[in-house]
Design a protein around this motif. Structure first.
Motif, PDB file in Angstrom:
ATOM      1  N   THR A 166       0.842  -1.192   0.000  1.00  0.00           N
ATOM      2  CA  THR A 166       0.000   0.000   0.000  1.00  0.00           C
ATOM      3  C   THR A 166       0.879   1.245   0.000  1.00  0.00           C
ATOM      4  O   THR A 166       1.895   1.302   0.688  1.00  0.00           O
ATOM      5  CB  THR A 166      -0.916   0.006   1.240  1.00  0.00           C
ATOM      6  N   ARG A 167       0.463   2.225  -0.791  1.00  0.00           N
ATOM      7  CA  ARG A 167       1.189   3.502  -0.861  1.00  0.00           C
ATOM      8  C   ARG A 167       0.261   4.639  -0.446  1.00  0.00           C
ATOM      9  O   ARG A 167      -0.921   4.635  -0.803  1.00  0.00           O
ATOM     10  CB  ARG A 167       1.657   3.790  -2.284  1.00  0.00           C
ATOM     11  N   SER A 168       0.837   5.610   0.241  1.00  0.00           N
ATOM     12  CA  SER A 168       0.090   6.829   0.537  1.00  0.00           C
ATOM     13  C   SER A 168      -0.042   7.625  -0.755  1.00  0.00           C
ATOM     14  O   SER A 168       0.661   7.370  -1.734  1.00  0.00           O
ATOM     15  CB  SER A 168       0.831   7.666   1.586  1.00  0.00           C
ATOM     16  N   TYR A 169      -0.920   8.605  -0.752  1.00  0.00           N
ATOM     17  CA  TYR A 169      -1.057   9.481  -1.922  1.00  0.00           C
ATOM     18  C   TYR A 169       0.267  10.202  -2.184  1.00  0.00           C
ATOM     19  O   TYR A 169       0.661  10.383  -3.337  1.00  0.00           O
ATOM     20  CB  TYR A 169      -2.192  10.478  -1.708  1.00  0.00           C
ATOM     21  N   MET A 170       0.947  10.614  -1.127  1.00  0.00           N
ATOM     22  CA  MET A 170       2.222  11.316  -1.289  1.00  0.00           C
ATOM     23  C   MET A 170       3.265  10.402  -1.942  1.00  0.00           C
ATOM     24  O   MET A 170       3.979  10.824  -2.856  1.00  0.00           O
ATOM     25  CB  MET A 170       2.725  11.812   0.075  1.00  0.00           C
ATOM     26  N   GLU A 171       3.339   9.143  -1.502  1.00  0.00           N
ATOM     27  CA  GLU A 171       4.277   8.189  -2.112  1.00  0.00           C
ATOM     28  C   GLU A 171       3.927   7.953  -3.581  1.00  0.00           C
ATOM     29  O   GLU A 171       4.819   7.896  -4.429  1.00  0.00           O
ATOM     30  CB  GLU A 171       4.247   6.855  -1.358  1.00  0.00           C
ATOM     31  N   GLN A 172       2.641   7.841  -3.884  1.00  0.00           N
ATOM     32  CA  GLN A 172       2.222   7.600  -5.260  1.00  0.00           C
ATOM     33  C   GLN A 172       2.592   8.782  -6.154  1.00  0.00           C
ATOM     34  O   GLN A 172       3.087   8.597  -7.269  1.00  0.00           O
ATOM     35  CB  GLN A 172       0.714   7.328  -5.337  1.00  0.00           C
ATOM     36  N   ASP A 173       2.370  10.004  -5.670  1.00  0.00           N
ATOM     37  CA  ASP A 173       2.736  11.186  -6.459  1.00  0.00           C
ATOM     38  C   ASP A 173       4.242  11.280  -6.679  1.00  0.00           C
ATOM     39  O   ASP A 173       4.695  11.713  -7.742  1.00  0.00           O
ATOM     40  CB  ASP A 173       2.200  12.462  -5.812  1.00  0.00           C
ATOM     41  N   ALA A 174       5.034  10.858  -5.703  1.00  0.00           N
ATOM     42  CA  ALA A 174       6.498  10.871  -5.857  1.00  0.00           C
ATOM     43  C   ALA A 174       6.921   9.890  -6.947  1.00  0.00           C
ATOM     44  O   ALA A 174       7.800  10.194  -7.765  1.00  0.00           O
ATOM     45  CB  ALA A 174       7.180  10.545  -4.535  1.00  0.00           C
ATOM     46  N   ILE A 175       6.292   8.720  -6.991  1.00  0.00           N
ATOM     47  CA  ILE A 175       6.605   7.745  -8.035  1.00  0.00           C
ATOM     48  C   ILE A 175       6.117   8.258  -9.391  1.00  0.00           C
ATOM     49  O   ILE A 175       6.804   8.115 -10.403  1.00  0.00           O
ATOM     50  CB  ILE A 175       5.994   6.372  -7.699  1.00  0.00           C
ATOM     51  N   TYR A 176       4.958   8.895  -9.409  1.00  0.00           N
ATOM     52  CA  TYR A 176       4.413   9.446 -10.657  1.00  0.00           C
ATOM     53  C   TYR A 176       5.338  10.538 -11.226  1.00  0.00           C
ATOM     54  O   TYR A 176       5.462  10.683 -12.443  1.00  0.00           O
ATOM     55  CB  TYR A 176       3.010  10.007 -10.417  1.00  0.00           C
ATOM     56  N   ALA A 177       6.018  11.263 -10.361  1.00  0.00           N
ATOM     57  CA  ALA A 177       6.912  12.342 -10.804  1.00  0.00           C
ATOM     58  C   ALA A 177       8.137  11.810 -11.547  1.00  0.00           C
ATOM     59  O   ALA A 177       8.738  12.526 -12.360  1.00  0.00           O
ATOM     60  CB  ALA A 177       7.344  13.187  -9.608  1.00  0.00           C
ATOM     61  N   LYS A 178       8.505  10.559 -11.298  1.00  0.00           N
ATOM     62  CA  LYS A 178       9.672   9.980 -11.988  1.00  0.00           C
ATOM     63  C   LYS A 178       9.442   9.986 -13.493  1.00  0.00           C
ATOM     64  O   LYS A 178       8.402   9.556 -13.974  1.00  0.00           O
ATOM     65  CB  LYS A 178       9.933   8.552 -11.507  1.00  0.00           C
ATOM     66  N   GLY A 179      10.424  10.505 -14.192  1.00  0.00           N
ATOM     67  CA  GLY A 179      10.336  10.571 -15.647  1.00  0.00           C
ATOM     68  C   GLY A 179       9.509  11.737 -16.151  1.00  0.00           C
ATOM     69  O   GLY A 179       9.384  11.949 -17.346  1.00  0.00           O
ATOM     70  N   ARG A 180       8.943  12.489 -15.235  1.00  0.00           N
ATOM     71  CA  ARG A 180       8.142  13.654 -15.627  1.00  0.00           C
ATOM     72  C   ARG A 180       8.802  14.934 -15.094  1.00  0.00           C
ATOM     73  O   ARG A 180       9.213  15.774 -15.875  1.00  0.00           O
ATOM     74  CB  ARG A 180       6.713  13.499 -15.112  1.00  0.00           C
ATOM     75  N   THR A 181       8.866  15.050 -13.779  1.00  0.00           N
ATOM     76  CA  THR A 181       9.441  16.269 -13.195  1.00  0.00           C
ATOM     77  C   THR A 181      10.751  16.006 -12.455  1.00  0.00           C
ATOM     78  O   THR A 181      11.435  16.944 -12.085  1.00  0.00           O
ATOM     79  CB  THR A 181       8.446  16.936 -12.226  1.00  0.00           C
ATOM     80  N   ILE A 182      11.095  14.744 -12.240  1.00  0.00           N
ATOM     81  CA  ILE A 182      12.372  14.406 -11.597  1.00  0.00           C
ATOM     82  C   ILE A 182      13.368  14.081 -12.701  1.00  0.00           C
ATOM     83  O   ILE A 182      13.175  13.122 -13.457  1.00  0.00           O
ATOM     84  CB  ILE A 182      12.224  13.217 -10.624  1.00  0.00           C
ATOM     85  N   PRO A 183      14.445  14.873 -12.807  1.00  0.00           N
ATOM     86  CA  PRO A 183      15.418  14.646 -13.881  1.00  0.00           C
ATOM     87  C   PRO A 183      16.148  13.303 -13.753  1.00  0.00           C
ATOM     88  O   PRO A 183      16.298  12.769 -12.655  1.00  0.00           O
ATOM     89  CB  PRO A 183      16.400  15.813 -13.732  1.00  0.00           C
ATOM     90  N   ASN A 184      16.594  12.786 -14.887  1.00  0.00           N
ATOM     91  CA  ASN A 184      17.387  11.557 -14.977  1.00  0.00           C
ATOM     92  C   ASN A 184      16.668  10.332 -14.411  1.00  0.00           C
ATOM     93  O   ASN A 184      17.292   9.445 -13.839  1.00  0.00           O
ATOM     94  CB  ASN A 184      18.751  11.735 -14.296  1.00  0.00           C
ATOM     95  N   THR A 185      15.367  10.291 -14.546  1.00  0.00           N
ATOM     96  CA  THR A 185      14.576   9.129 -14.135  1.00  0.00           C
ATOM     97  C   THR A 185      13.658   8.751 -15.287  1.00  0.00           C
ATOM     98  O   THR A 185      13.473   9.526 -16.216  1.00  0.00           O
ATOM     99  CB  THR A 185      13.722   9.423 -12.876  1.00  0.00           C
TER     100      THR A 185
END
Length: 179
Positions: free
Chosen positions: A67-86
């Motif tokens: 299970t992931r919190s909403y915050m954890e899910q948004d952090a994973i969603y950011a990969k490849g979008r707003t987090i560089p080199n992912t």
């Protein structure tokens, strides 16, 4: 129950004699504890057989995400979008992943301490997961072989979008997501 009978049958087929409730590595147990009781049961049945299958080729399998919190899910969603080199690892924002509702989990196949992102065992284990009543991410257009989930019985015939809206509504009203 059905999952217990199936798990015991599968364990007998694979030659595994230990039919009582098993405990697993610390990481898997921590992630199992976060899941809805029905998903815990399905994943315990899955791991009981998956570990035997993986051991035959010198590998191990662990639950690496529950299970992931909403915050954890948004952090994973950011990969490849707003987090560089992912790179993109999910298409689901917070509230749009079954991980947010305790009814999905990701596994990892390991050879020693090395994580195998790609391995033929994922396909074999996908077949196992489906035989236990779970949906497998390896069948999706956006392939996610380590992913398993339980679709609520009440959501049969619903679109993914409608099911997720209903799940968010159930959580806000404190209604069991699978009831």
């Amino acid at each position: 129950m059905r999952e217990d009978r199936l798990r015991n049958s599968l364990l007998r087929i694979t030659g595994h004699r230990r039919l009582k409730k098993m405990t697993y590595d610390e990481r898997s147990e921590i992630n199992l504890a976060t899941l809805h009781p029905a998903m815990q049961k399905a994943m315990r049945a899955f791991l009981g057989v998956a570990k035997v299958i993986c051991a035959k080729v010198g590998c191990d399998v662990k639950i690496i995400s529950g299970t992931r919190s909403y915050m954890e899910q948004d952090a994973i969603y950011a990969k490849g979008r707003t987090i560089p080199n992912t790179s993109i690892t999910t298409r689901a924002k917070a509230g749009f992943s079954l991980h947010n509702f305790g009814i999905s989990a990701d596994i990892g196949i390991l050879r020693g301490k090395e994580y195998c992102g790609e391995h033929p065992l994922y396909h074999e284990l996908g077949t196992l997961g489906k035989s236990l009543g779970m949906e497998w991410g390896g069948d999706w257009k956006f392939v996610d072989e380590p992913h398993y989930q339980l679709r609520p019985a009440w959501a049969k015939g619903m679109t993914e979008r409608d099911m997720l809206a209903n799940l968010r509504n159930r959580v806000s009203k404190k209604i069991d997501v699978l009831a």
